[in-house]
Design a protein around this motif. Structure first.
Motif, PDB file in Angstrom:
ATOM      1  N   MET A   1       0.931  -1.320   0.067  1.00  0.00           N
ATOM      2  CA  MET A   1       0.075  -0.125  -0.129  1.00  0.00           C
ATOM      3  C   MET A   1       0.724   1.010  -0.102  1.00  0.00           C
ATOM      4  O   MET A   1       1.778   1.559   0.906  1.00  0.00           O
ATOM      5  N   THR A   2       0.750   2.306  -0.842  1.00  0.00           N
ATOM      6  CA  THR A   2       1.332   3.505  -1.013  1.00  0.00           C
ATOM      7  C   THR A   2       0.968   4.282   0.026  1.00  0.00           C
ATOM      8  O   THR A   2      -0.098   4.707   0.237  1.00  0.00           O
ATOM      9  N   SER A   3       2.071   4.845   0.924  1.00  0.00           N
ATOM     10  CA  SER A   3       1.575   5.788   1.834  1.00  0.00           C
ATOM     11  C   SER A   3       1.691   7.157   1.329  1.00  0.00           C
ATOM     12  O   SER A   3       2.003   7.491   0.285  1.00  0.00           O
ATOM     13  N   ALA A   4       0.873   8.056   1.974  1.00  0.00           N
ATOM     14  CA  ALA A   4       0.986   9.626   1.749  1.00  0.00           C
ATOM     15  C   ALA A   4       1.406  10.443   2.733  1.00  0.00           C
ATOM     16  O   ALA A   4       1.396  10.169   3.904  1.00  0.00           O
ATOM     17  N   HIS A   5       2.211  11.404   2.366  1.00  0.00           N
ATOM     18  CA  HIS A   5       2.720  12.397   3.405  1.00  0.00           C
ATOM     19  C   HIS A   5       1.949  13.789   3.131  1.00  0.00           C
ATOM     20  O   HIS A   5       1.709  14.235   1.965  1.00  0.00           O
ATOM     21  N   GLN A   6       1.958  14.531   4.257  1.00  0.00           N
ATOM     22  CA  GLN A   6       1.663  15.847   4.020  1.00  0.00           C
ATOM     23  C   GLN A   6       2.686  17.011   3.571  1.00  0.00           C
ATOM     24  O   GLN A   6       3.789  17.061   4.108  1.00  0.00           O
ATOM     25  N   VAL A   7       2.638  17.718   2.645  1.00  0.00           N
ATOM     26  CA  VAL A   7       3.647  18.756   2.407  1.00  0.00           C
ATOM     27  C   VAL A   7       3.020  20.151   2.571  1.00  0.00           C
ATOM     28  O   VAL A   7       1.826  20.348   2.109  1.00  0.00           O
ATOM     29  N   ARG A   8       3.914  20.955   3.201  1.00  0.00           N
ATOM     30  CA  ARG A   8       3.540  22.200   3.618  1.00  0.00           C
ATOM     31  C   ARG A   8       4.568  23.185   2.893  1.00  0.00           C
ATOM     32  O   ARG A   8       5.644  23.068   3.010  1.00  0.00           O
ATOM     33  N   ILE A   9       3.905  23.931   1.810  1.00  0.00           N
ATOM     34  CA  ILE A   9       4.580  24.913   1.119  1.00  0.00           C
ATOM     35  C   ILE A   9       4.297  26.160   1.996  1.00  0.00           C
ATOM     36  O   ILE A   9       3.296  26.797   2.119  1.00  0.00           O
ATOM     37  N   ILE A  10       5.339  26.836   2.068  1.00  0.00           N
ATOM     38  CA  ILE A  10       5.551  28.093   2.872  1.00  0.00           C
ATOM     39  C   ILE A  10       6.075  29.400   1.859  1.00  0.00           C
ATOM     40  O   ILE A  10       7.117  29.274   1.411  1.00  0.00           O
ATOM     41  N   THR A  11       5.338  30.336   1.451  1.00  0.00           N
ATOM     42  CA  THR A  11       5.544  31.394   0.336  1.00  0.00           C
ATOM     43  C   THR A  11       6.457  32.344   1.054  1.00  0.00           C
ATOM     44  O   THR A  11       6.414  32.570   2.339  1.00  0.00           O
ATOM     45  N   GLN A  12       6.741  33.259   0.284  1.00  0.00           N
ATOM     46  CA  GLN A  12       7.823  34.335   0.616  1.00  0.00           C
ATOM     47  C   GLN A  12       7.091  35.279   1.530  1.00  0.00           C
ATOM     48  O   GLN A  12       7.534  35.875   2.455  1.00  0.00           O
ATOM     49  N   ASP A  13       5.740  35.593   1.518  1.00  0.00           N
ATOM     50  CA  ASP A  13       4.842  36.195   2.309  1.00  0.00           C
ATOM     51  C   ASP A  13       4.359  35.514   3.555  1.00  0.00           C
ATOM     52  O   ASP A  13       3.363  36.156   4.094  1.00  0.00           O
ATOM     53  N   GLU A  14       4.912  34.370   3.852  1.00  0.00           N
ATOM     54  CA  GLU A  14       4.668  33.586   5.232  1.00  0.00           C
ATOM     55  C   GLU A  14       3.120  33.132   5.019  1.00  0.00           C
ATOM     56  O   GLU A  14       2.312  32.942   6.172  1.00  0.00           O
ATOM     57  N   GLN A  15       2.697  32.774   3.838  1.00  0.00           N
ATOM     58  CA  GLN A  15       1.482  31.994   3.780  1.00  0.00           C
ATOM     59  C   GLN A  15       1.530  30.585   3.709  1.00  0.00           C
ATOM     60  O   GLN A  15       2.659  30.190   3.012  1.00  0.00           O
ATOM     61  N   ASP A  16       0.654  29.693   3.817  1.00  0.00           N
ATOM     62  CA  ASP A  16       0.705  28.315   3.839  1.00  0.00           C
ATOM     63  C   ASP A  16      -0.092  27.547   2.657  1.00  0.00           C
ATOM     64  O   ASP A  16      -1.254  28.072   2.581  1.00  0.00           O
ATOM     65  N   VAL A  17       0.449  26.405   2.176  1.00  0.00           N
ATOM     66  CA  VAL A  17      -0.295  25.794   0.974  1.00  0.00           C
ATOM     67  C   VAL A  17      -0.194  24.326   1.552  1.00  0.00           C
ATOM     68  O   VAL A  17       1.170  23.949   1.381  1.00  0.00           O
ATOM     69  N   PHE A  18      -1.183  23.534   1.779  1.00  0.00           N
ATOM     70  CA  PHE A  18      -0.867  22.203   2.090  1.00  0.00           C
ATOM     71  C   PHE A  18      -1.582  21.227   1.133  1.00  0.00           C
ATOM     72  O   PHE A  18      -2.439  21.465   0.395  1.00  0.00           O
ATOM     73  N   LEU A  19      -0.683  20.008   0.967  1.00  0.00           N
ATOM     74  CA  LEU A  19      -1.160  19.141  -0.142  1.00  0.00           C
ATOM     75  C   LEU A  19      -0.660  17.918   0.308  1.00  0.00           C
ATOM     76  O   LEU A  19       0.194  17.819   1.100  1.00  0.00           O
ATOM     77  N   GLU A  20      -1.426  16.555  -0.240  1.00  0.00           N
ATOM     78  CA  GLU A  20      -1.049  15.564   0.056  1.00  0.00           C
ATOM     79  C   GLU A  20      -0.126  14.738  -0.808  1.00  0.00           C
ATOM     80  O   GLU A  20      -0.347  15.085  -2.198  1.00  0.00           O
ATOM     81  N   CYS A  21       0.812  13.956  -0.565  1.00  0.00           N
ATOM     82  CA  CYS A  21       1.865  13.516  -1.421  1.00  0.00           C
ATOM     83  C   CYS A  21       2.188  12.058  -1.488  1.00  0.00           C
ATOM     84  O   CYS A  21       2.531  11.746  -0.387  1.00  0.00           O
ATOM     85  N   LYS A  22       1.875  11.042  -2.439  1.00  0.00           N
ATOM     86  CA  LYS A  22       2.109  10.057  -2.249  1.00  0.00           C
ATOM     87  C   LYS A  22       3.737   9.451  -2.368  1.00  0.00           C
ATOM     88  O   LYS A  22       4.332  10.334  -2.756  1.00  0.00           O
TER      89      LYS A  22
END
Length: 345
Positions: A1-22
């Motif tokens: 079974m392929t596991s998934a990890h959370q990726v937190r992208i932090i932008t230059q103006d300190e905003q967050d974008v979260f996504l799931e990555c297998k």
């Protein structure tokens, strides 16, 4: 079974974008699957558009170009997200602001028509486009680039426009032609006024940085002048006060272009100086004679200036200029650069 990890992208103006990555998925592909359009272009580890700094977590890197991600940067934790495969949850800092991330493909792709195609030097063509449809907005942070598709093919090429953002749908590109280049052959033989060209973008993180009244020196090799022009035109439009110098370098006089435009900008901008440099100049050349790197070094040594430096051109020119900055004590964090890297296909 392929596991998934959370990726937190932090932008230059300190905003967050979260996504799931297998576990078997690179970050850019995972983001696209979730309708998150991060800065990326070639998606093959060759262009450095998706570069970021992994501050937390473990990952493995796929094959990348050493020009796009030098070994010393990789050791420091820099990654290319198109070749980054998370093995745990990770956090990645990216060098652009939240507003440069799109959440719909319609935000990035549009149609244009050719309004001008002309040869302006021995190896440079000027291509002007106008956006079609009711939305005439050209979004652009000065210094970014767009991808242009050769009509009737699946071939895309990336070029920086010389214009600034506008609501008239106008785009101006300065494109070096190469004997075997696919886009070059299109420009030289097939491009016609009124022809439709698909455009994608903008993308890229090269651009002006806010650093108070620190002088700005711009070093452009050949068509590296295009993003430099965009940045200086932006400064003119917003009446930005920094003392600025453009160093524009070519090899021979038949390669020079836009001298009149550069001189006109200098006449209209009291804080701007232009140095048009020809490496192998003849006695009749009235501008600077010598390599753009040597002329920049001369000025830095003579004046002791410590400006912000913006570099765009072939890797050799960029690397040599970067070495000069180190030599005269300009800190690494005050040098911003973009290299012309080879096309992937």
């Amino acid at each position: 079974m392929t596991s998934a990890h959370q990726v937190r992208i932090i932008t230059q103006d300190e905003q967050d974008v979260f996504l799931e990555c297998k576990n078997d998925e690179d970050v850019i592909s995972a983001a696209l699957r979730q309708d998150i359009y991060l800065m990326a272009s070639c998606r093959e580890g060759g262009c450095a558009t998706c570069k970021g700094f992994c501050s937390e977590g473990d990952y493995k890197m796929g094959k990348v170009s050493v020009q796009a991600l030098p070994p010393d940067e990789e050791e420091e934790g820099m990654v290319l997200l198109c070749r980054c495969y998370p093995e745990t949850d990770i956090e990645v800092e990216v060098p652009y602001t939240y507003d440069r991330i799109s959440f719909s493909p319609e935000d990035l792709c549009f149609e244009t028509e050719i309004t001008e195609v002309s040869q302006i030097s021995s190896n440079v063509y000027r291509l002007c486009l106008k956006r079609l449809g009711t939305n005439q907005q050209i979004k652009l942070a000065a210094g970014q680039y767009y991808e242009l598709q050769i009509p009737g093919t699946e071939t895309w090429r990336s070029y920086s426009p010389a214009n600034t953002e506008n609501n008239e749908g106008l785009m101006e590109f300065l494109i070096r032609v190469l004997p075997d280049g696919k886009f070059s052959k299109f420009l030289m033989h097939d491009a016609q006024i009124g022809q439709t060209v698909h455009v994608k973008g903008p993308s890229g993180v090269f651009g002006l940085k806010e650093n108070g009244f620190t002088p700005r020196y711009f070093v452009a090799g050949g068509t590296g002048l295009a993003p430099i022009l965009s940045m200086v035109r932006h400064m003119k439009a917003w009446e930005e006060p920094q003392q600025s110098v453009i160093y524009f370098g070519v090899n021979t006089e038949d390669e020079i272009f836009y001298v009149d435009e550069l001189n006109r900008l200098a006449d209209e901008m009291p804080n701007l100086t232009v140095r048009s440099c020809v490496w192998k100049a003849t006695d009749t050349w009235n501008g600077e004679k010598g390599s753009v790197v040597d002329i920049l070094r001369r000025d830095l040594v003579e004046t002791g200036a410590k400006p912000d430096l913006y570099l765009c051109g072939p890797p050799g020119m960029v690397d040599a200029t970067y070495a000069v900055c180190t030599e005269v004590g300009i800190p690494k964090e005050h040098v911003y650069l973009e290299k012309f890297l080879p096309s992937i296909s």
